[in-house]
Write a protein that holds these residues in place. Structure first.
Motif, PDB file in Angstrom:
ATOM      1  N   ILE A  39       0.844  -1.213   0.000  1.00 50.12           N
ATOM      2  CA  ILE A  39       0.000   0.000   0.000  1.00 50.12           C
ATOM      3  C   ILE A  39       0.879   1.263   0.000  1.00 50.12           C
ATOM      4  O   ILE A  39       0.577   2.244  -0.692  1.00 50.12           O
ATOM      5  N   THR A  40       1.993   1.213   0.735  1.00 48.14           N
ATOM      6  CA  THR A  40       2.911   2.367   0.759  1.00 48.14           C
ATOM      7  C   THR A  40       3.573   2.533  -0.608  1.00 48.14           C
ATOM      8  O   THR A  40       3.682   3.657  -1.127  1.00 48.14           O
ATOM      9  N   HIS A  41       3.978   1.418  -1.213  1.00 54.65           N
ATOM     10  CA  HIS A  41       4.547   1.489  -2.569  1.00 54.65           C
ATOM     11  C   HIS A  41       3.530   2.118  -3.534  1.00 54.65           C
ATOM     12  O   HIS A  41       3.881   2.933  -4.381  1.00 54.65           O
ATOM     13  N   GLY A  42       2.276   1.702  -3.395  1.00 58.59           N
ATOM     14  CA  GLY A  42       1.223   2.217  -4.268  1.00 58.59           C
ATOM     15  C   GLY A  42       1.024   3.713  -4.087  1.00 58.59           C
ATOM     16  O   GLY A  42       0.872   4.456  -5.072  1.00 58.59           O
ATOM     17  N   MET A  43       1.051   4.160  -2.843  1.00 57.40           N
ATOM     18  CA  MET A  43       0.877   5.601  -2.579  1.00 57.40           C
ATOM     19  C   MET A  43       2.041   6.391  -3.183  1.00 57.40           C
ATOM     20  O   MET A  43       1.840   7.441  -3.800  1.00 57.40           O
ATOM     21  N   ILE A  44       3.260   5.881  -2.997  1.00 55.37           N
ATOM     22  CA  ILE A  44       4.435   6.565  -3.562  1.00 55.37           C
ATOM     23  C   ILE A  44       4.318   6.608  -5.093  1.00 55.37           C
ATOM     24  O   ILE A  44       4.559   7.643  -5.715  1.00 55.37           O
ATOM     25  N   GLY A  45       3.915   5.483  -5.684  1.00 55.35           N
ATOM     26  CA  GLY A  45       3.763   5.425  -7.142  1.00 55.35           C
ATOM     27  C   GLY A  45       2.742   6.425  -7.649  1.00 55.35           C
ATOM     28  O   GLY A  45       2.979   7.127  -8.635  1.00 55.35           O
ATOM     29  N   TRP A  46       1.621   6.504  -6.960  1.00 51.23           N
ATOM     30  CA  TRP A  46       0.576   7.439  -7.386  1.00 51.23           C
ATOM     31  C   TRP A  46       1.068   8.888  -7.255  1.00 51.23           C
ATOM     32  O   TRP A  46       0.800   9.731  -8.121  1.00 51.23           O
ATOM     33  N   LEU A  47       1.816   9.170  -6.197  1.00 51.53           N
ATOM     34  CA  LEU A  47       2.348  10.535  -6.021  1.00 51.53           C
ATOM     35  C   LEU A  47       3.359  10.863  -7.120  1.00 51.53           C
ATOM     36  O   LEU A  47       3.371  11.972  -7.657  1.00 51.53           O
ATOM     37  N   ILE A  48       4.181   9.891  -7.483  1.00 50.51           N
ATOM     38  CA  ILE A  48       5.148  10.084  -8.578  1.00 50.51           C
ATOM     39  C   ILE A  48       4.406  10.400  -9.874  1.00 50.51           C
ATOM     40  O   ILE A  48       4.859  11.193 -10.697  1.00 50.51           O
ATOM     41  N   ALA A  49       3.228   9.789 -10.046  1.00 52.32           N
ATOM     42  CA  ALA A  49       2.475   9.908 -11.307  1.00 52.32           C
ATOM     43  C   ALA A  49       1.757  11.250 -11.470  1.00 52.32           C
ATOM     44  O   ALA A  49       1.150  11.495 -12.529  1.00 52.32           O
ATOM     45  N   GLN A  50       1.817  12.116 -10.484  1.00 53.58           N
ATOM     46  CA  GLN A  50       1.004  13.342 -10.529  1.00 53.58           C
ATOM     47  C   GLN A  50       1.249  14.265 -11.724  1.00 53.58           C
ATOM     48  O   GLN A  50       0.323  14.900 -12.216  1.00 53.58           O
TER      49      GLN A  50
ATOM     50  N   LEU B 243      -2.746   5.446 -13.276  1.00 50.77           N
ATOM     51  CA  LEU B 243      -3.052   4.075 -12.854  1.00 50.77           C
ATOM     52  C   LEU B 243      -1.890   3.132 -13.204  1.00 50.77           C
ATOM     53  O   LEU B 243      -1.432   2.346 -12.362  1.00 50.77           O
ATOM     54  N   ILE B 244      -1.393   3.252 -14.437  1.00 52.64           N
ATOM     55  CA  ILE B 244      -0.293   2.394 -14.912  1.00 52.64           C
ATOM     56  C   ILE B 244       0.958   2.605 -14.051  1.00 52.64           C
ATOM     57  O   ILE B 244       1.632   1.639 -13.669  1.00 52.64           O
ATOM     58  N   VAL B 245       1.263   3.854 -13.749  1.00 50.16           N
ATOM     59  CA  VAL B 245       2.451   4.155 -12.940  1.00 50.16           C
ATOM     60  C   VAL B 245       2.274   3.614 -11.520  1.00 50.16           C
ATOM     61  O   VAL B 245       3.204   3.045 -10.930  1.00 50.16           O
ATOM     62  N   THR B 246       1.071   3.750 -10.978  1.00 49.06           N
ATOM     63  CA  THR B 246       0.801   3.231  -9.626  1.00 49.06           C
ATOM     64  C   THR B 246       0.966   1.711  -9.611  1.00 49.06           C
ATOM     65  O   THR B 246       1.579   1.155  -8.690  1.00 49.06           O
ATOM     66  N   VAL B 247       0.441   1.052 -10.627  1.00 47.45           N
ATOM     67  CA  VAL B 247       0.571  -0.406 -10.732  1.00 47.45           C
ATOM     68  C   VAL B 247       2.051  -0.799 -10.802  1.00 47.45           C
ATOM     69  O   VAL B 247       2.489  -1.758 -10.155  1.00 47.45           O
ATOM     70  N   SER B 248       2.837  -0.030 -11.562  1.00 46.95           N
ATOM     71  CA  SER B 248       4.274  -0.326 -11.691  1.00 46.95           C
ATOM     72  C   SER B 248       4.995  -0.263 -10.350  1.00 46.95           C
ATOM     73  O   SER B 248       5.987  -0.962 -10.150  1.00 46.95           O
ATOM     74  N   ALA B 249       4.498   0.588  -9.473  1.00 44.75           N
ATOM     75  CA  ALA B 249       5.136   0.724  -8.157  1.00 44.75           C
ATOM     76  C   ALA B 249       4.795  -0.445  -7.235  1.00 44.75           C
ATOM     77  O   ALA B 249       5.514  -0.708  -6.283  1.00 44.75           O
ATOM     78  N   ILE B 250       3.699  -1.136  -7.513  1.00 52.01           N
ATOM     79  CA  ILE B 250       3.268  -2.256  -6.654  1.00 52.01           C
ATOM     80  C   ILE B 250       3.691  -3.610  -7.230  1.00 52.01           C
ATOM     81  O   ILE B 250       3.969  -4.556  -6.507  1.00 52.01           O
ATOM     82  N   LEU B 251       3.738  -3.654  -8.565  1.00 50.74           N
ATOM     83  CA  LEU B 251       3.904  -4.912  -9.296  1.00 50.74           C
ATOM     84  C   LEU B 251       5.079  -5.804  -8.865  1.00 50.74           C
ATOM     85  O   LEU B 251       4.931  -7.039  -8.865  1.00 50.74           O
ATOM     86  N   PRO B 252       6.244  -5.254  -8.478  1.00 47.42           N
ATOM     87  CA  PRO B 252       7.337  -6.156  -8.073  1.00 47.42           C
ATOM     88  C   PRO B 252       6.916  -7.155  -6.999  1.00 47.42           C
ATOM     89  O   PRO B 252       7.409  -8.291  -6.984  1.00 47.42           O
TER      90      PRO B 252
ATOM     91  N   LEU C 116      10.502   5.030 -13.087  1.00 51.40           N
ATOM     92  CA  LEU C 116      10.744   5.756 -11.836  1.00 51.40           C
ATOM     93  C   LEU C 116       9.971   5.099 -10.683  1.00 51.40           C
ATOM     94  O   LEU C 116      10.515   4.879  -9.597  1.00 51.40           O
ATOM     95  N   ALA C 117       8.711   4.762 -10.946  1.00 50.17           N
ATOM     96  CA  ALA C 117       7.869   4.137  -9.916  1.00 50.17           C
ATOM     97  C   ALA C 117       8.422   2.760  -9.532  1.00 50.17           C
ATOM     98  O   ALA C 117       8.476   2.409  -8.353  1.00 50.17           O
ATOM     99  N   PHE C 118       8.848   1.996 -10.542  1.00 54.50           N
ATOM    100  CA  PHE C 118       9.434   0.682 -10.272  1.00 54.50           C
ATOM    101  C   PHE C 118      10.655   0.832  -9.361  1.00 54.50           C
ATOM    102  O   PHE C 118      10.810   0.113  -8.369  1.00 54.50           O
ATOM    103  N   HIS C 119      11.526   1.790  -9.692  1.00 51.00           N
ATOM    104  CA  HIS C 119      12.729   1.970  -8.876  1.00 51.00           C
ATOM    105  C   HIS C 119      12.419   2.549  -7.498  1.00 51.00           C
ATOM    106  O   HIS C 119      13.167   2.313  -6.545  1.00 51.00           O
ATOM    107  N   SER C 120      11.322   3.279  -7.390  1.00 52.52           N
ATOM    108  CA  SER C 120      10.918   3.751  -6.057  1.00 52.52           C
ATOM    109  C   SER C 120      10.566   2.553  -5.177  1.00 52.52           C
ATOM    110  O   SER C 120      10.795   2.570  -3.964  1.00 52.52           O
ATOM    111  N   HIS C 121      10.019   1.509  -5.801  1.00 53.39           N
ATOM    112  CA  HIS C 121       9.704   0.285  -5.059  1.00 53.39           C
ATOM    113  C   HIS C 121      11.005  -0.358  -4.542  1.00 53.39           C
ATOM    114  O   HIS C 121      11.103  -0.703  -3.361  1.00 53.39           O
TER     115      HIS C 121
END
Ligand SMILES: [Zn+2]
Length: 176
Positions: A4-15, A24-33, A84-89
């Protein structure tokens, strides 16, 4: 770190992205790993063997980011944000997953596992992870007030409008 934290960070990156689909795609990328944690269904052995391997490496990040970006209109821009979102994960996990959960960044070609020195790592259920999650919630509320959207837009635009209105009414009442 928790998904959930990864998802929040991903969504914030996607702004900076202009469409809900891209965000949505960027948020998913942050959670997907963390999909490599699915082995938990088959037992702790599978979880221990495959979590932080199959999904937590550069090749997984590159391939999923490219595939996911292809379904967006602005492919190049979305690709850079998905990476970027993937690497934030990975970065979040390097800091906030505790002992024994390093990142095999070049797996399967190199088995080397990258870990931060112990003084920079914290456990999954640590106060540091709570602080990061809390800061994300604060930033999401800020987005509700300034950009008229929250993470809820990922699930439903209608519910997102309701949440935005709730936050706006709270802060309106505080001003009065
Ligand atoms: Zn992870």
């Amino acid at each position: 770190m928790f998904p959930i934290t990864h998802g929040m960070i991903g969504w914030l990156i996607a702004q900076p992205l202009g469409t809900r689909k891209s965000r949505l795609i960027v948020t998913v990328s942050a959670i997907l790993p963390d999909i490599d944690g699915i082995g938990a269904i088959f037992g702790t052995d599978y979880y221990a063997r495959y979590h932080h391997t199959v999904g937590h490496n550069l090749f997984f990040g590159l391939s999923t980011s490219i595939i996911l970006s292809l379904i967006c209109e602005d492919k190049k821009k979305t690709l850079s944000f998905t990476l970027l979102a993937f690497h934030s994960h990975l970065l979040g996990d390097l800091f906030g997953s505790g002992e024994g959960w390093g990142i095999p960044y070049f797996w399967p070609y190199l088995k080397k596992i990258y870990e931060l020195p112990f003084q920079f790592r914290w456990e999954l259920d640590s106060w540091q992870n709570l602080v990061v999650t809390f800061l994300c919630v604060m930033l999401i509320i800020y987005c509700a007030l300034k950009k008229n959207r929250t993470l809820v837009e990922i699930f439903s635009e209608q519910k997102d409008r309701m949440v935005v209105n709730i936050f706006k009414s709270w802060f309106k009442n505080e001003k009065n």
